[in-house]
Scaffold this motif. Structure first.
Motif, PDB file in Angstrom:
ATOM      1  N   ILE A  13       0.839  -1.204   0.000  1.00 52.04           N
ATOM      2  CA  ILE A  13       0.000   0.000   0.000  1.00 52.04           C
ATOM      3  C   ILE A  13       0.873   1.254   0.000  1.00 52.04           C
ATOM      4  O   ILE A  13       0.669   2.186   0.767  1.00 52.04           O
ATOM      5  CB  ILE A  13      -1.045  -0.089   1.161  1.00 52.04           C
ATOM      6  N   THR A  37      -0.187  -4.997   4.216  1.00 53.62           N
ATOM      7  CA  THR A  37       1.196  -4.558   4.061  1.00 53.62           C
ATOM      8  C   THR A  37       1.988  -5.192   5.198  1.00 53.62           C
ATOM      9  O   THR A  37       1.419  -5.548   6.229  1.00 53.62           O
ATOM     10  CB  THR A  37       1.292  -3.015   4.041  1.00 53.62           C
ATOM     11  N   SER A  39       4.450  -4.135   7.272  1.00 54.12           N
ATOM     12  CA  SER A  39       4.822  -3.471   8.532  1.00 54.12           C
ATOM     13  C   SER A  39       3.607  -2.844   9.212  1.00 54.12           C
ATOM     14  O   SER A  39       2.771  -2.203   8.558  1.00 54.12           O
ATOM     15  CB  SER A  39       5.886  -2.398   8.277  1.00 54.12           C
ATOM     16  N   SER A  72       1.399  -4.909  -5.166  1.00 53.91           N
ATOM     17  CA  SER A  72       2.137  -3.659  -5.443  1.00 53.91           C
ATOM     18  C   SER A  72       3.304  -3.539  -4.481  1.00 53.91           C
ATOM     19  O   SER A  72       3.297  -2.702  -3.571  1.00 53.91           O
ATOM     20  CB  SER A  72       1.213  -2.450  -5.290  1.00 53.91           C
ATOM     21  N   VAL A  73       4.287  -4.411  -4.648  1.00 52.77           N
ATOM     22  CA  VAL A  73       5.483  -4.422  -3.789  1.00 52.77           C
ATOM     23  C   VAL A  73       6.709  -4.317  -4.696  1.00 52.77           C
ATOM     24  O   VAL A  73       6.594  -4.513  -5.907  1.00 52.77           O
ATOM     25  CB  VAL A  73       5.550  -5.729  -2.951  1.00 52.77           C
ATOM     26  N   PRO A  74       7.896  -4.006  -4.152  1.00 51.94           N
ATOM     27  CA  PRO A  74       9.097  -3.980  -4.992  1.00 51.94           C
ATOM     28  C   PRO A  74       9.253  -5.317  -5.738  1.00 51.94           C
ATOM     29  O   PRO A  74       8.953  -6.380  -5.154  1.00 51.94           O
ATOM     30  CB  PRO A  74      10.234  -3.772  -3.981  1.00 51.94           C
ATOM     31  N   ALA A  77      10.384  -8.634  -4.262  1.00 49.89           N
ATOM     32  CA  ALA A  77       9.597  -9.302  -3.216  1.00 49.89           C
ATOM     33  C   ALA A  77       8.467 -10.141  -3.822  1.00 49.89           C
ATOM     34  O   ALA A  77       7.670 -10.727  -3.080  1.00 49.89           O
ATOM     35  CB  ALA A  77       9.019  -8.266  -2.262  1.00 49.89           C
ATOM     36  N   VAL A  81       5.836 -12.965  -1.838  1.00 56.63           N
ATOM     37  CA  VAL A  81       4.401 -12.678  -1.751  1.00 56.63           C
ATOM     38  C   VAL A  81       3.607 -13.806  -2.422  1.00 56.63           C
ATOM     39  O   VAL A  81       2.617 -14.295  -1.870  1.00 56.63           O
ATOM     40  CB  VAL A  81       4.064 -11.303  -2.391  1.00 56.63           C
ATOM     41  N   VAL A  98       1.843  -4.847 -10.380  1.00 57.62           N
ATOM     42  CA  VAL A  98       2.083  -3.550 -11.019  1.00 57.62           C
ATOM     43  C   VAL A  98       3.584  -3.339 -11.239  1.00 57.62           C
ATOM     44  O   VAL A  98       4.027  -2.222 -11.490  1.00 57.62           O
ATOM     45  CB  VAL A  98       1.519  -2.400 -10.160  1.00 57.62           C
ATOM     46  N   SER A 100       7.521  -2.992 -12.194  1.00 59.89           N
ATOM     47  CA  SER A 100       8.147  -2.289 -13.313  1.00 59.89           C
ATOM     48  C   SER A 100       8.951  -3.205 -14.234  1.00 59.89           C
ATOM     49  O   SER A 100       9.412  -2.768 -15.286  1.00 59.89           O
ATOM     50  CB  SER A 100       9.076  -1.203 -12.772  1.00 59.89           C
ATOM     51  N   HIS A 123       1.578  -3.638 -15.676  1.00 61.91           N
ATOM     52  CA  HIS A 123       2.466  -2.540 -15.273  1.00 61.91           C
ATOM     53  C   HIS A 123       1.862  -1.201 -15.694  1.00 61.91           C
ATOM     54  O   HIS A 123       1.867  -0.876 -16.880  1.00 61.91           O
ATOM     55  CB  HIS A 123       3.854  -2.723 -15.915  1.00 61.91           C
ATOM     56  N   GLY A 127       3.434   7.202 -12.157  1.00 62.26           N
ATOM     57  CA  GLY A 127       4.074   7.237 -10.845  1.00 62.26           C
ATOM     58  C   GLY A 127       4.715   8.577 -10.593  1.00 62.26           C
ATOM     59  O   GLY A 127       4.615   9.498 -11.411  1.00 62.26           O
ATOM     60  N   GLY A 132       5.419   5.271  -0.399  1.00 56.43           N
ATOM     61  CA  GLY A 132       4.651   5.123   0.837  1.00 56.43           C
ATOM     62  C   GLY A 132       3.195   5.530   0.642  1.00 56.43           C
ATOM     63  O   GLY A 132       2.850   6.156  -0.357  1.00 56.43           O
ATOM     64  N   ASP A 232      12.535   6.026  -5.104  1.00 58.31           N
ATOM     65  CA  ASP A 232      12.755   5.069  -4.016  1.00 58.31           C
ATOM     66  C   ASP A 232      13.935   4.117  -4.282  1.00 58.31           C
ATOM     67  O   ASP A 232      13.931   3.377  -5.278  1.00 58.31           O
ATOM     68  CB  ASP A 232      11.468   4.255  -3.824  1.00 58.31           C
TER      69      ASP A 232
END
Ligand code: NAP
Length: 307
Positions: A13, A37, A39, A72-74, A77, A81, A98, A100, A123, A127, A132, A232
């Motif tokens: 998120i 998410t 964390s 929607s994570v790097p 990862a 997931v 999503v 890249s 994708h 952006g 965050g 990021d």
């Protein structure tokens, strides 16, 4: 706009996940949005921003009974997931992402996808340099392209449903194979970011020009690179590692062309320099004409930056 999915699970998120959440709610595309998410801090912030209807740090729980799952994570990862959610996915669900880079995401996720779900990699080419949940905003995908890179045997009905979803967000949808996507993105997105990171790094390392001078006089060109170079670090590290071959191929081409320009400058070959700069100016005009930027001062960034 009408409800397209009963329950949408957003795994991750940050900028993209939260922008999706705003638009899904604004446009009434789901009866329920579940936010996951890893964390607790990010989860708490998502809740404060009211991004979903339910919140959890367990992506496994989030995907239960979800008709659409958007990861929607790097990109690095993706496999972890996929492993986490695979056993809990609802039969018939659509799972998309999503990320890249696409060939790597497919290699990481596809082996973990059960046969009874529709995995459709995607994708959105939209952006900002921010990240965050606070970085998201409604309308991010409006007028932007979303590229699908379907795998062999993808169900046409599921593909059509996902296409309708992105079109409802205001996006235009294209399809291509993952390898082609990765090459195209290497030149239009990954290389510009790498060049920006590099030039800002070089300026930072210079001994003959002080840091305060770099900042003071930045409006003469440097500033436009710093926006990309502020992106990021985790996301862009992963992009570099997960689109390695295409990026290295484009970097090799870029270095050759730079050497040509360097030589023309060294030998005072004004015609060569002028010809290149004229050609590149025309590309800028085409981008504005295609509605992918506005012809305003500061490249229109202030107009586009809605937050
Ligand atoms: P972001 O704002 O940094 O958010 C990342 C999200 O992923 C957060 O919810 C974060 O969770 C979670 N996350 C980070 N590392 C993780 C890990 N190792 N395992 C599980 N979850 C993890 O990122 P973003 O800009 O939204 O980008 C998300 C994806 O969209 C990336 O794949 C990126 O390539 C792609 N994308 C980005 C842009 C862009 O301009 N930013 C454009 C198009 C596509 P916590 O905060 O809880 O740790």
């Amino acid at each position: 706009m009408s409800v397209q999915f009963d329950r949408i699970a957003l795994i991750g998120i940050g900028l993209i996940g939260s922008s999706l959440a705003y638009d899904i709610r604004r446009l009434g595309l789901a009866r329920e949005i579940v936010v996951a998410t890893r964390s607790p801090d990010t989860l708490k912030r998502a809740e404060e921003l009211g991004l979903g209807d339910r919140y959890t740090t367990s992506s496994q729980d989030a995907v239960k009974d979800a008709d659409l799952v958007i990861v929607s994570v790097p990109v690095g990862a993706s496999e972890s997931v996929a492993k986490e959610i695979s056993a809990s996915l609802k039969p018939g669900a659509i799972v998309t992402d999503v990320g890249s880079t696409k060939a790597s995401v497919i290699a990481q996720m596809l082996p973990h996808m059960p046969d009874n779900v529709h995995f459709i990699p995607g994708h959105p080419l939209a952006g900002t340099e921010k990240s965050g949940p606070d970085a998201g905003f409604p309308g991010l995908f409006e007028g932007r392209w979303c590229i699908f890179t379907p795998v062999a045997g993808t169900d046409e009905v599921a593909l059509k449903r996902l296409r309708s979803f992105w079109e409802a967000l205001g996006s235009k949808v294209d399809e291509m194979d993952a390898e082609h996507h990765d090459k195209v993105l290497a030149i239009v997105s990954h290389l510009p970011h790498i060049i920006a990171y590099n030039i800002v790094g070089t300026a930072d390392d210079l001994e003959t020009v002080t840091e305060s001078e770099v900042i003071k006089y930045s409006a003469s060109g440097f500033r436009d690179f710093t926006r990309l170079a502020a992106s990021d670090p985790t996301m862009w590290r992963d992009v570099c590692l997960h689109n390695r071959d295409a990026i290295l191929e484009m970097l090799a081409r870029f270095s050759e062309d730079l050497a040509y320009l360097q030589r023309a400058i060294r030998w005072g070959e004004g015609d060569k320099i002028f010809e290149l700069f004229t050609r590149t100016r025309a590309i800028r005009r085409s981008i504005v004409q295609a509605g992918q930027d506005v012809d305003a001062p500061d490249f229109g960034r202030h107009a586009l930056d809605k937050k």
